[in-house]
Design an enzyme around this catalytic site. Structure first.
Site, PDB file in Angstrom:
ATOM      1  N   ASP A  59      33.662  47.173   2.220  1.00  0.00           N
ATOM      2  CA  ASP A  59      34.345  47.145   3.504  1.00  0.00           C
ATOM      3  C   ASP A  59      34.047  48.480   4.174  1.00  0.00           C
ATOM      4  O   ASP A  59      34.590  49.516   3.785  1.00  0.00           O
ATOM      5  CB  ASP A  59      35.851  46.962   3.287  1.00  0.00           C
ATOM      6  CG  ASP A  59      36.640  47.002   4.581  1.00  0.00           C
ATOM      7  OD1 ASP A  59      36.034  47.214   5.664  1.00  0.00           O
ATOM      8  OD2 ASP A  59      37.874  46.841   4.524  1.00  0.00           O
ATOM      9  N   VAL A  60      33.165  48.469   5.178  1.00  0.00           N
ATOM     10  CA  VAL A  60      32.727  49.734   5.776  1.00  0.00           C
ATOM     11  C   VAL A  60      33.837  50.443   6.542  1.00  0.00           C
ATOM     12  O   VAL A  60      33.688  51.615   6.904  1.00  0.00           O
ATOM     13  CB  VAL A  60      31.503  49.524   6.699  1.00  0.00           C
ATOM     14  CG1 VAL A  60      30.303  49.020   5.904  1.00  0.00           C
ATOM     15  CG2 VAL A  60      31.827  48.604   7.870  1.00  0.00           C
ATOM     16  N   ASN A  87      23.825  48.332  10.057  1.00  0.00           N
ATOM     17  CA  ASN A  87      23.672  47.098  10.837  1.00  0.00           C
ATOM     18  C   ASN A  87      24.976  46.328  10.986  1.00  0.00           C
ATOM     19  O   ASN A  87      25.123  45.543  11.938  1.00  0.00           O
ATOM     20  CB  ASN A  87      22.630  46.208  10.152  1.00  0.00           C
ATOM     21  CG  ASN A  87      22.622  44.806  10.699  1.00  0.00           C
ATOM     22  OD1 ASN A  87      22.132  44.553  11.795  1.00  0.00           O
ATOM     23  ND2 ASN A  87      23.185  43.871   9.943  1.00  0.00           N
ATOM     24  N   TYR A 152      33.167  45.487  22.175  1.00  0.00           N
ATOM     25  CA  TYR A 152      31.797  45.554  21.669  1.00  0.00           C
ATOM     26  C   TYR A 152      30.906  46.531  22.437  1.00  0.00           C
ATOM     27  O   TYR A 152      30.285  47.415  21.820  1.00  0.00           O
ATOM     28  CB  TYR A 152      31.188  44.150  21.663  1.00  0.00           C
ATOM     29  CG  TYR A 152      29.851  44.055  20.972  1.00  0.00           C
ATOM     30  CD1 TYR A 152      29.772  43.973  19.584  1.00  0.00           C
ATOM     31  CD2 TYR A 152      28.666  44.044  21.695  1.00  0.00           C
ATOM     32  CE1 TYR A 152      28.544  43.879  18.940  1.00  0.00           C
ATOM     33  CE2 TYR A 152      27.446  43.954  21.065  1.00  0.00           C
ATOM     34  CZ  TYR A 152      27.383  43.875  19.686  1.00  0.00           C
ATOM     35  OH  TYR A 152      26.171  43.797  19.055  1.00  0.00           O
ATOM     36  N   LYS A 156      29.312  50.095  20.838  1.00  0.00           N
ATOM     37  CA  LYS A 156      27.872  50.291  20.698  1.00  0.00           C
ATOM     38  C   LYS A 156      27.408  51.527  21.484  1.00  0.00           C
ATOM     39  O   LYS A 156      26.506  52.257  21.041  1.00  0.00           O
ATOM     40  CB  LYS A 156      27.117  49.047  21.142  1.00  0.00           C
ATOM     41  CG  LYS A 156      27.311  47.858  20.202  1.00  0.00           C
ATOM     42  CD  LYS A 156      26.848  48.179  18.781  1.00  0.00           C
ATOM     43  CE  LYS A 156      26.910  46.993  17.851  1.00  0.00           C
ATOM     44  NZ  LYS A 156      26.430  47.295  16.492  1.00  0.00           N
TER      45      LYS A 156
END
Length: 262
Positions: A59-60, A87, A152, A156
């Site tokens: 789990d990042v 990614n 999102y 990013k």
């Protein structure tokens, strides 16, 4: 290539989609690859089809999970990774004015905090060795935000700036850090969108290069940036988008020459 000279790579969000395509390319280029994903079983299954690869659940967004995963990776591969590709990412759709804060926070945790934790842990280990390469996957949305996709685009764009921050911190220690920004690419979260032939054709017409991208387009950019051939490329955000990030005027009606002169 001797076993001692082979590089090891770690790819997040690698149980499928673009992450798996990246893992396969790095393996084909001679790397030993660790595939990690919140879907640990999926990562293990994906790794089983790649020579000299291993899958791990991680789990990042969790510091404890990330630290434990690095311990498992180092035990399996005999040391820290030479390459990290961040990614893993998610999106939650919805009009921004009534977007649930829980969704906004979740996307920020995975897309931004996850990149920070993974890069911090990998970067510290690479710095001790004095070499390494990190590539972060961003998006066309980092520079051209699309409506109704919540946090999102903001995450990013933040990853693109975080790439520069890590480049400043790690460059003097021998570690290169770059980012790749896919545009309209038939991979990962976009696959279901481009499965509609009409959407696919219309989207392709909008791209200055004349088509939507393939996973291979993005994978090639990543493979180059982590290679020794890119040894003097550092802190860059490479858009792999067929020209979409600078094509606003292509999308607008054009005046006839006589109208422009009148």
């Amino acid at each position: 290539m001797s076993e001692e000279s082979r590089k090891s790579a770690l790819v997040t969000g690698a149980a499928g989609g673009l992450g798996l395509a990246i893992a396969r390319r790095l393996a084909a280029d001679g790397c030993r690859v660790g595939l990690i994903d919140i879907d640990g079983d999926g990562a293990v299954r994906a790794a089983a089809d790649i020579e000299d690869a291993a899958g791990f659940r991680c789990d990042v967004t969790s510091e404890e999970s990330v630290t434990a995963m690095f311990g498992r990776f180092e035990a399996a591969f005999g040391g820290p990774p030479d390459i990290l590709v961040n990614n893993a990412g998610i999106v939650r759709f919805g009009e921004l004015l009534d977007h649930p804060v829980e969704d906004f926070r979740k996307v920020t945790e995975v897309n931004l905090v996850g990149v920070f934790l993974m890069s911090r842990e990998a970067g510290a280990r690479m710095a001790v060795r004095g070499s390494g390469a990190i590539v972060n996957i961003t998006s066309l949305n980092a520079v051209q935000p699309k409506p109704d996709i919540g946090a999102y685009p903001a995450t990013k764009a933040a990853v693109a700036k975080l790439t520069e921050q890590f480049a400043l911190a790690l460059g003097p220690r021998g570690v290169r850090v770059n980012a790749v920004g896919p545009g309209f690419v038939d991979a990962g979260m976009s696959t279901s969108i481009f499965s509609d032939p009409a959407v696919r054709a219309e989207s392709g017409r909008a791209v200055p290069a004349g088509r939507i991208g393939t996973p291979g387009d993005v994978v090639a950019a990543v493979a180059f940036l982590v290679s020794d051939e890119a040894g003097f490329i550092h802190g860059q955000h490479l858009m792999v988008d067929g020209g979409m990030s600078f094509s606003l005027w292509n999308q607008l009606p054009r005046m006839a020459p006589e109208e422009a002169e009148s």
